[in-house]
Design an enzyme around this catalytic site. Sequence first.
Site, PDB file in Angstrom:
ATOM      1  N   ALA A  58      -2.893  -5.418   0.083  1.00  0.00           N
ATOM      2  CA  ALA A  58      -2.830  -5.426  -1.381  1.00  0.00           C
ATOM      3  C   ALA A  58      -3.868  -4.514  -2.057  1.00  0.00           C
ATOM      4  O   ALA A  58      -3.508  -3.654  -2.882  1.00  0.00           O
ATOM      5  CB  ALA A  58      -2.938  -6.862  -1.885  1.00  0.00           C
ATOM      6  N   ASP A 243      -2.156 -11.483  -1.298  1.00  0.00           N
ATOM      7  CA  ASP A 243      -1.466 -10.444  -2.072  1.00  0.00           C
ATOM      8  C   ASP A 243      -1.343 -10.809  -3.542  1.00  0.00           C
ATOM      9  O   ASP A 243      -1.177  -9.939  -4.391  1.00  0.00           O
ATOM     10  CB  ASP A 243      -0.085 -10.176  -1.478  1.00  0.00           C
ATOM     11  CG  ASP A 243      -0.242  -9.510  -0.127  1.00  0.00           C
ATOM     12  OD1 ASP A 243      -0.481 -10.244   0.857  1.00  0.00           O
ATOM     13  OD2 ASP A 243      -0.202  -8.272  -0.070  1.00  0.00           O
TER      14      ASP A 243
END
Length: 353
Positions: A58, A243
């Site tokens: 991420a 994420d």
Amino acid sequence: MTIYNSKNITESFAAVKWSDGKLILLDQRKLPRDSIYLEYDSASDVADAIKEMIVRGAPAIGVAAAYAVVLAARAAYKASVDNWQTAINAELEILSASRPTAVNLNWAIAEMRKSFDSIEGDPETALLEVATRIHDGDIAANHEMGRLGAELISPDSQIVTHCNAGALATGGYGTALGVIRTAHRNGLVKKVYSSETRPWMQGARLTSWELQQDNIPVNLVIDSAVSSLMRAGDIDWLIVGSDRIAANGDVANKVGTYSHAVSAKYHGVKVMVVAPFSTVDMQIQSGEDIPIEYRSAEEITDFNGVRVAPKGMEAINPAFDITPANLVDVIVTEKGIVQDPDAEKMLAIFGKI
Ligand code: MRU
């Protein structure tokens, strides 16, 4: 860029860098066998690189997207000197849609957009400064999270981590692996188990490699071995990245995190989620609203390009899952830690967005 510890392997490679007006990405699909750097000068090519997992994780996706906005602005300014802020939109939409779950992608694009209106003339230099600040800020956040997370670890700890939340997944140093690196440096880590992370094998290829390079004791295990290790009393902590974290503390992370967390709860193993503020999405109330990416069936019906599943077999391939907040003992961010997260505690630390 700030250099923190020249003895540390994390400074000898970078997943994302900017050099001579180009974005350079380490092709993570080829690791650990080959370290191949690819050059990018268009935002839509960077969007493809994100989709194809050349850059993944991420925060690293967020940093790459920030630099991609610089590339998009360069092209838009060439096409329309007076109206580049509008001309850029098509490229940014492509970039924004490249992967759905990691909120850092759209967070970084939004951060870059904030400066658009105040820029006069050629935007490249000003935007590059913002992108570099995002990149440096991510590395600094990782070091701070490393410090905060390591304070929670007792001596002789055995830790399991899933997927790769290391230097490769971030601007540098890592989130979950940042905590593990700092804890190891402080003499607190007995052993790390890296679960292989089907189907892309981020644990087998990336995490075990990063930790091995740093001389941190690591054993690779298959994903389904983790519960038995916990039962045997071989694990004290499950430490993972994320994420996207919802406003109630629910956590999206690589598929398999949820089952590790369920096992952890059952066996009294503590669960730590480590993620920068750019991963916290206070606009999403709970994990149920986090978009989960479904990737192609071939990623699991085939192995090394050879079909292993029976012909005609359909497969379902979610790349992420949701771990509810009640399975998480602590969320560590650079803004502070949230013990036993819930909506109220999240709001107290992160405020409304
Ligand atoms: O599909 P990937 O490799 O991008 O998934 C990465 C993860 O799930 C990581 O654990 C997460 O992004 C945190 S990275 C600091």
